[in-house]
Design an enzyme around this catalytic site. Structure first.
Site, PDB file in Angstrom:
ATOM      1  N   ASP A 229      24.897  41.090  31.097  1.00 19.28           N
ATOM      2  CA  ASP A 229      26.344  40.938  31.052  1.00 19.28           C
ATOM      3  C   ASP A 229      26.956  42.337  30.980  1.00 19.28           C
ATOM      4  O   ASP A 229      26.718  43.077  30.019  1.00 19.28           O
ATOM      5  CB  ASP A 229      26.683  40.118  29.798  1.00 19.28           C
ATOM      6  CG  ASP A 229      28.182  39.923  29.620  1.00 19.28           C
ATOM      7  OD1 ASP A 229      28.973  40.509  30.382  1.00 19.28           O
ATOM      8  OD2 ASP A 229      28.536  39.179  28.689  1.00 19.28           O
ATOM      9  N   ILE A 230      27.729  42.684  31.974  1.00 22.34           N
ATOM     10  CA  ILE A 230      28.266  44.046  32.071  1.00 22.34           C
ATOM     11  C   ILE A 230      29.179  44.390  30.887  1.00 22.34           C
ATOM     12  O   ILE A 230      29.318  45.554  30.524  1.00 22.34           O
ATOM     13  CB  ILE A 230      29.000  44.241  33.429  1.00 22.34           C
ATOM     14  CG1 ILE A 230      29.062  45.716  33.821  1.00 22.34           C
ATOM     15  CG2 ILE A 230      30.379  43.606  33.433  1.00 22.34           C
ATOM     16  CD1 ILE A 230      29.440  45.965  35.270  1.00 22.34           C
TER      17      ILE A 230
ATOM     18  N   GLY B  95      30.787  37.173  44.492  1.00 27.09           N
ATOM     19  CA  GLY B  95      30.960  35.909  43.772  1.00 27.09           C
ATOM     20  C   GLY B  95      32.027  35.075  44.459  1.00 27.09           C
ATOM     21  O   GLY B  95      31.847  34.625  45.602  1.00 27.09           O
ATOM     22  N   VAL B  96      33.149  34.905  43.777  1.00 26.86           N
ATOM     23  CA  VAL B  96      34.272  34.111  44.284  1.00 26.86           C
ATOM     24  C   VAL B  96      34.702  34.570  45.684  1.00 26.86           C
ATOM     25  O   VAL B  96      35.090  33.753  46.523  1.00 26.86           O
ATOM     26  CB  VAL B  96      35.472  34.243  43.311  1.00 26.86           C
ATOM     27  CG1 VAL B  96      36.711  33.556  43.855  1.00 26.86           C
ATOM     28  CG2 VAL B  96      35.120  33.684  41.942  1.00 26.86           C
ATOM     29  N   TYR B  97      34.633  35.851  45.968  1.00 27.57           N
ATOM     30  CA  TYR B  97      35.102  36.378  47.248  1.00 27.57           C
ATOM     31  C   TYR B  97      34.121  36.165  48.399  1.00 27.57           C
ATOM     32  O   TYR B  97      34.427  36.503  49.542  1.00 27.57           O
ATOM     33  CB  TYR B  97      35.495  37.854  47.118  1.00 27.57           C
ATOM     34  CG  TYR B  97      36.870  38.056  46.493  1.00 27.57           C
ATOM     35  CD1 TYR B  97      37.665  36.966  46.130  1.00 27.57           C
ATOM     36  CD2 TYR B  97      37.395  39.320  46.276  1.00 27.57           C
ATOM     37  CE1 TYR B  97      38.926  37.141  45.561  1.00 27.57           C
ATOM     38  CE2 TYR B  97      38.655  39.513  45.714  1.00 27.57           C
ATOM     39  CZ  TYR B  97      39.419  38.408  45.357  1.00 27.57           C
ATOM     40  OH  TYR B  97      40.667  38.599  44.802  1.00 27.57           O
TER      41      TYR B  97
ATOM     42  N   VAL C  14      33.477  38.054  36.670  1.00 25.75           N
ATOM     43  CA  VAL C  14      33.272  39.240  35.842  1.00 25.75           C
ATOM     44  C   VAL C  14      34.623  39.765  35.319  1.00 25.75           C
ATOM     45  O   VAL C  14      34.714  40.285  34.207  1.00 25.75           O
ATOM     46  CB  VAL C  14      32.454  40.301  36.613  1.00 25.75           C
ATOM     47  CG1 VAL C  14      33.223  40.930  37.745  1.00 25.75           C
ATOM     48  CG2 VAL C  14      31.918  41.361  35.685  1.00 25.75           C
ATOM     49  N   ASP C  15      35.665  39.582  36.103  1.00 30.04           N
ATOM     50  CA  ASP C  15      37.019  39.999  35.719  1.00 30.04           C
ATOM     51  C   ASP C  15      37.443  39.273  34.435  1.00 30.04           C
ATOM     52  O   ASP C  15      37.901  39.902  33.462  1.00 30.04           O
ATOM     53  CB  ASP C  15      37.961  39.653  36.884  1.00 30.04           C
ATOM     54  CG  ASP C  15      39.330  40.293  36.782  1.00 30.04           C
ATOM     55  OD1 ASP C  15      39.527  41.120  35.880  1.00 30.04           O
ATOM     56  OD2 ASP C  15      40.194  39.960  37.616  1.00 30.04           O
TER      57      ASP C  15
ATOM     58  N   ASN D 193      41.105  41.464  41.245  1.00 29.40           N
ATOM     59  CA  ASN D 193      41.898  41.031  42.404  1.00 29.40           C
ATOM     60  C   ASN D 193      43.123  41.946  42.485  1.00 29.40           C
ATOM     61  O   ASN D 193      43.321  42.794  41.609  1.00 29.40           O
ATOM     62  CB  ASN D 193      42.285  39.552  42.294  1.00 29.40           C
ATOM     63  CG  ASN D 193      43.089  39.262  41.045  1.00 29.40           C
ATOM     64  OD1 ASN D 193      44.118  39.890  40.799  1.00 29.40           O
ATOM     65  ND2 ASN D 193      42.610  38.343  40.228  1.00 29.40           N
TER      66      ASN D 193
ATOM     67  N   SER E 270      32.628  41.552  45.108  1.00 28.79           N
ATOM     68  CA  SER E 270      32.916  40.593  46.201  1.00 28.79           C
ATOM     69  C   SER E 270      31.844  39.526  46.422  1.00 28.79           C
ATOM     70  O   SER E 270      32.051  38.624  47.235  1.00 28.79           O
ATOM     71  CB  SER E 270      33.179  41.298  47.553  1.00 28.79           C
ATOM     72  OG  SER E 270      34.444  41.915  47.555  1.00 28.79           O
TER      73      SER E 270
HETATM   74  N1  AR6 Z   1      28.407  40.783  34.209  1.00 24.99           N
HETATM   75  C1  AR6 Z   1      27.909  41.178  35.400  1.00 24.99           C
HETATM   76  N2  AR6 Z   1      28.102  40.495  36.543  1.00 24.99           N
HETATM   77  C2  AR6 Z   1      28.820  39.354  36.478  1.00 24.99           C
HETATM   78  C3  AR6 Z   1      29.387  38.866  35.277  1.00 24.99           C
HETATM   79  C4  AR6 Z   1      29.147  39.641  34.105  1.00 24.99           C
HETATM   80  N3  AR6 Z   1      29.639  39.271  32.922  1.00 24.99           N
HETATM   81  N4  AR6 Z   1      30.045  37.708  35.564  1.00 24.99           N
HETATM   82  C5  AR6 Z   1      29.880  37.474  36.873  1.00 24.99           C
HETATM   83  N5  AR6 Z   1      29.148  38.457  37.435  1.00 24.99           N
HETATM   84  P1  AR6 Z   1      33.016  37.684  40.901  1.00 24.99           P
HETATM   85  P2  AR6 Z   1      34.333  38.780  43.321  1.00 24.99           P
HETATM   86  C6  AR6 Z   1      28.719  38.648  38.834  1.00 24.99           C
HETATM   87  O1  AR6 Z   1      33.314  36.294  41.351  1.00 24.99           O
HETATM   88  O2  AR6 Z   1      33.427  38.015  44.199  1.00 24.99           O
HETATM   89  C7  AR6 Z   1      37.863  36.926  39.965  1.00 24.99           C
HETATM   90  O3  AR6 Z   1      38.552  35.744  39.703  1.00 24.99           O
HETATM   91  C8  AR6 Z   1      28.721  37.443  39.755  1.00 24.99           C
HETATM   92  O4  AR6 Z   1      27.530  36.689  39.562  1.00 24.99           O
HETATM   93  O5  AR6 Z   1      33.248  38.022  39.473  1.00 24.99           O
HETATM   94  O6  AR6 Z   1      34.606  40.220  43.625  1.00 24.99           O
HETATM   95  C9  AR6 Z   1      38.778  38.092  40.251  1.00 24.99           C
HETATM   96  O7  AR6 Z   1      39.966  38.031  39.493  1.00 24.99           O
HETATM   97  C10 AR6 Z   1      28.772  38.116  41.130  1.00 24.99           C
HETATM   98  O8  AR6 Z   1      27.476  38.544  41.535  1.00 24.99           O
HETATM   99  O9  AR6 Z   1      33.902  38.769  41.765  1.00 24.99           O
HETATM  100  C11 AR6 Z   1      39.045  37.934  41.715  1.00 24.99           C
HETATM  101  O10 AR6 Z   1      40.082  36.998  41.957  1.00 24.99           O
HETATM  102  C12 AR6 Z   1      29.601  39.381  40.881  1.00 24.99           C
HETATM  103  O11 AR6 Z   1      29.658  39.523  39.453  1.00 24.99           O
HETATM  104  C13 AR6 Z   1      37.743  37.403  42.259  1.00 24.99           C
HETATM  105  O12 AR6 Z   1      37.112  36.762  41.151  1.00 24.99           O
HETATM  106  C14 AR6 Z   1      31.012  39.311  41.420  1.00 24.99           C
HETATM  107  O13 AR6 Z   1      31.519  38.005  41.301  1.00 24.99           O
HETATM  108  C15 AR6 Z   1      36.838  38.523  42.716  1.00 24.99           C
HETATM  109  O14 AR6 Z   1      35.698  37.988  43.307  1.00 24.99           O
END
Ligand code: AR6
Length: 168
Positions: free
Chosen positions: A9-10, A118-120, A32-33, A23, A116
């Site tokens: 967990d970062i 994850g959700v993106y 992660v945000d 975002n 990018s």
């Molecule tokens: N520590 C490390 N990595 C993580 C953690 C954590 N605690 N939580 C998730 N990840 P994402 P995106 C990983 O969706 O695709 C948000 O709503 C996750 O498994 O967090 O850039 C923002 O507000 C994945 O591999 O970011 C934006 O609206 C990576 O982090 C949107 O999501 C990125 O996933 C951005 O989407």
């Protein structure tokens, strides 16, 4: 430069800077945000409001507040739209602009999530390839240590393979 890929967990890392896959509003979200905002506390949201948003591929820096990290670097990654809408260049810019800010603030260690991927919706292997490639071609003095912080073992395996292919 020392490079490491870990699973965790970062928000728990004691790096000088952790990077947030934000975002364009910079006002928090899921993934992660959301985790970073929850762990840093409401002061982080207040600090982010002052920026009035951020374009995709750019980056902004705030203190880490209640996090063990000294700074958070916020960068909105591109939404994956099939790969022909400049996604790769924008994702590269996220890493370069984050590294540039880290250098400006004297960050000796920086941790990145897979922006990018994850959700993106960016295909994870391609996103990780850009992450590693951009960091390795960075010629700045800082950081001395980069941590790719993966959230799943599958993602860790992807980074480990890419790093191994490049002799790490
Ligand atoms: N520590 C490390 N990595 C993580 C953690 C954590 N605690 N939580 C998730 N990840 P994402 P995106 C990983 O969706 O695709 C948000 O709503 C996750 O498994 O967090 O850039 C923002 O507000 C994945 O591999 O970011 C934006 O609206 C990576 O982090 C949107 O999501 C990125 O996933 C951005 O989407």
């Amino acid at each position: 430069m020392e490079i490491q890929a870990i699973c965790g967990d970062i928000t728990k890392l004691e790096a000088d800077a952790i990077v947030n896959a934000a975002n364009k509003t910079l006002l928090g979200g899921g993934g992660v945000d959301g985790a970073i905002h929850r762990a840093a506390g409401p002061e982080l949201l207040e600090a982010c409001r002052a920026f009035h948003g951020c374009e995709t591929g750019e980056a902004r820096i705030t203190p880490g507040f209640r996090l063990p990290a000294r700074y958070v670097i916020h960068t909105p990654g591109p939404v994956w739209r099939g790969g022909s809408r400049g996604e790769a260049g924008l994702l590269r810019s996220c890493y370069e602009n984050s590294l540039r800010l880290g250098e400006e603030y004297g960050c000796r260690s920086m941790a990145f999530p897979c922006i990018s991927a994850g959700v993106y919706g960016y295909p994870p292997a391609q996103a990780a390839e850009i992450a590693v490639g951009t960091v390795l071609s960075w010629s700045g003095r800082c950081p001395e240590r980069v941590i790719f912080c993966c959230y799943t073992e599958d993602m860790l395996a992807v980074y480990r393979k890419i790093l191994a292919d490049r002799g790490f």
